[in-house]
Motif scaffolding. Sequence first.
Motif, PDB file in Angstrom:
ATOM      1  N   PRO A 119       0.818  -1.223   0.000  1.00 50.67           N
ATOM      2  CA  PRO A 119       0.000   0.000   0.000  1.00 50.67           C
ATOM      3  C   PRO A 119       0.853   1.275   0.000  1.00 50.67           C
ATOM      4  O   PRO A 119       0.507   2.245  -0.658  1.00 50.67           O
ATOM      5  CB  PRO A 119      -0.826  -0.127   1.278  1.00 50.67           C
ATOM      6  N   GLN A 120       1.979   1.262   0.724  1.00 50.64           N
ATOM      7  CA  GLN A 120       2.860   2.438   0.761  1.00 50.64           C
ATOM      8  C   GLN A 120       3.421   2.731  -0.631  1.00 50.64           C
ATOM      9  O   GLN A 120       3.458   3.889  -1.062  1.00 50.64           O
ATOM     10  CB  GLN A 120       4.030   2.225   1.743  1.00 50.64           C
ATOM     11  N   ASN A 122       2.140   1.784  -3.504  1.00 53.40           N
ATOM     12  CA  ASN A 122       1.049   2.177  -4.389  1.00 53.40           C
ATOM     13  C   ASN A 122       0.688   3.650  -4.176  1.00 53.40           C
ATOM     14  O   ASN A 122       0.487   4.389  -5.137  1.00 53.40           O
ATOM     15  CB  ASN A 122      -0.178   1.287  -4.167  1.00 53.40           C
ATOM     16  N   THR A 123       0.644   4.087  -2.918  1.00 58.79           N
ATOM     17  CA  THR A 123       0.347   5.491  -2.615  1.00 58.79           C
ATOM     18  C   THR A 123       1.418   6.409  -3.192  1.00 58.79           C
ATOM     19  O   THR A 123       1.115   7.442  -3.788  1.00 58.79           O
ATOM     20  CB  THR A 123       0.228   5.704  -1.094  1.00 58.79           C
ATOM     21  N   MET A 124       2.668   6.029  -3.049  1.00 61.63           N
ATOM     22  CA  MET A 124       3.774   6.824  -3.584  1.00 61.63           C
ATOM     23  C   MET A 124       3.668   6.922  -5.103  1.00 61.63           C
ATOM     24  O   MET A 124       3.808   8.004  -5.671  1.00 61.63           O
ATOM     25  CB  MET A 124       5.114   6.195  -3.174  1.00 61.63           C
ATOM     26  N   ARG A 126       0.958   6.553  -6.955  1.00 61.06           N
ATOM     27  CA  ARG A 126      -0.243   7.338  -7.288  1.00 61.06           C
ATOM     28  C   ARG A 126       0.027   8.834  -7.208  1.00 61.06           C
ATOM     29  O   ARG A 126      -0.541   9.611  -7.967  1.00 61.06           O
ATOM     30  CB  ARG A 126      -1.399   6.994  -6.340  1.00 61.06           C
ATOM     31  N   SER A 127       0.900   9.230  -6.298  1.00 59.39           N
ATOM     32  CA  SER A 127       1.174  10.666  -6.130  1.00 59.39           C
ATOM     33  C   SER A 127       1.900  11.259  -7.336  1.00 59.39           C
ATOM     34  O   SER A 127       1.838  12.468  -7.562  1.00 59.39           O
ATOM     35  CB  SER A 127       1.984  10.916  -4.852  1.00 59.39           C
ATOM     36  N   ARG A 134      -6.182   3.448  -7.233  1.00 61.92           N
ATOM     37  CA  ARG A 134      -6.210   3.553  -5.771  1.00 61.92           C
ATOM     38  C   ARG A 134      -6.296   2.162  -5.128  1.00 61.92           C
ATOM     39  O   ARG A 134      -5.621   1.876  -4.159  1.00 61.92           O
ATOM     40  CB  ARG A 134      -7.401   4.396  -5.321  1.00 61.92           C
ATOM     41  N   ASN A 135      -7.138   1.306  -5.678  1.00 68.36           N
ATOM     42  CA  ASN A 135      -7.318  -0.053  -5.150  1.00 68.36           C
ATOM     43  C   ASN A 135      -6.709  -1.082  -6.102  1.00 68.36           C
ATOM     44  O   ASN A 135      -7.344  -2.071  -6.442  1.00 68.36           O
ATOM     45  CB  ASN A 135      -8.807  -0.338  -4.930  1.00 68.36           C
TER      46      ASN A 135
END
Length: 189
Positions: A119-120, A122-124, A126-127, A134-135
Amino acid sequence: MDSKNTSGFTRRGLLGAFAATAVAAAPTYSNAAGFLRGAGDIRRIAMHSGRTGERLDTIYWIEGEYIGEAIREINLHMRDWRTGEAVQMDLRTIDIMSAARNLMETDEPYLLLSGYRSPQTNTMLRSSNRGVARNSLHMRGQAADLRLTSRSTTQMANAALACRAGGVGRYGRSNFVHMDCGPVRSWRG
C-alpha cells in the motif's frame, strides 16, 4: 492450493516432463482457456527483474499439482522491491502469465516491472502517476506489469486477452502490458 515439492518426483519423471514440453505443440489462441483449466501437464514461468537483477525460470505445476517450493520462489521474485515485502501471489495471475507466454511461442523471460505492490508503494506511485489505481490489484498480489523485447505490447495483450481470464492493460508508450486475474476487461494506458 495443493503444494507438492519435487521430492515426490523421480529424476527420470522430471526429465520426461521436460522432454514432453519440448515436443508438444504450443497452444493456439483458440484453446487458451483450455490451457488455463489444466489441459497441460506442466506449467512454467520465466522472468527477470531489472530492479533487483534476479532471474527466475521454474516449473511450478506438474500433472495438476502446484509445486510449493516453486510458488514460494515466484512469490519472492514478485515482491515489492522497494519494501522487500512479499505476499502469496494469486496463482490465477501466474497461470495467465504462463499461458500468454506459451501462446506467443517465445522462450524469452518476461521482464517483471511490477508484481506485488505494498500500500505504501502504491500510494507513492499514485502521487506521481495518475494511471495508478487507488485499489490496485497489485496490492492483493493479483497483477503483474510485464515486458518482452521479442513481442510488441499488442501481441502480448492479444495473447493475454485470448485467455479470457482477467484484466489486460496495454501501455504502448511505456512498452508494457498489465495482466491480472480480476474481472475480464481491457484498456489502453
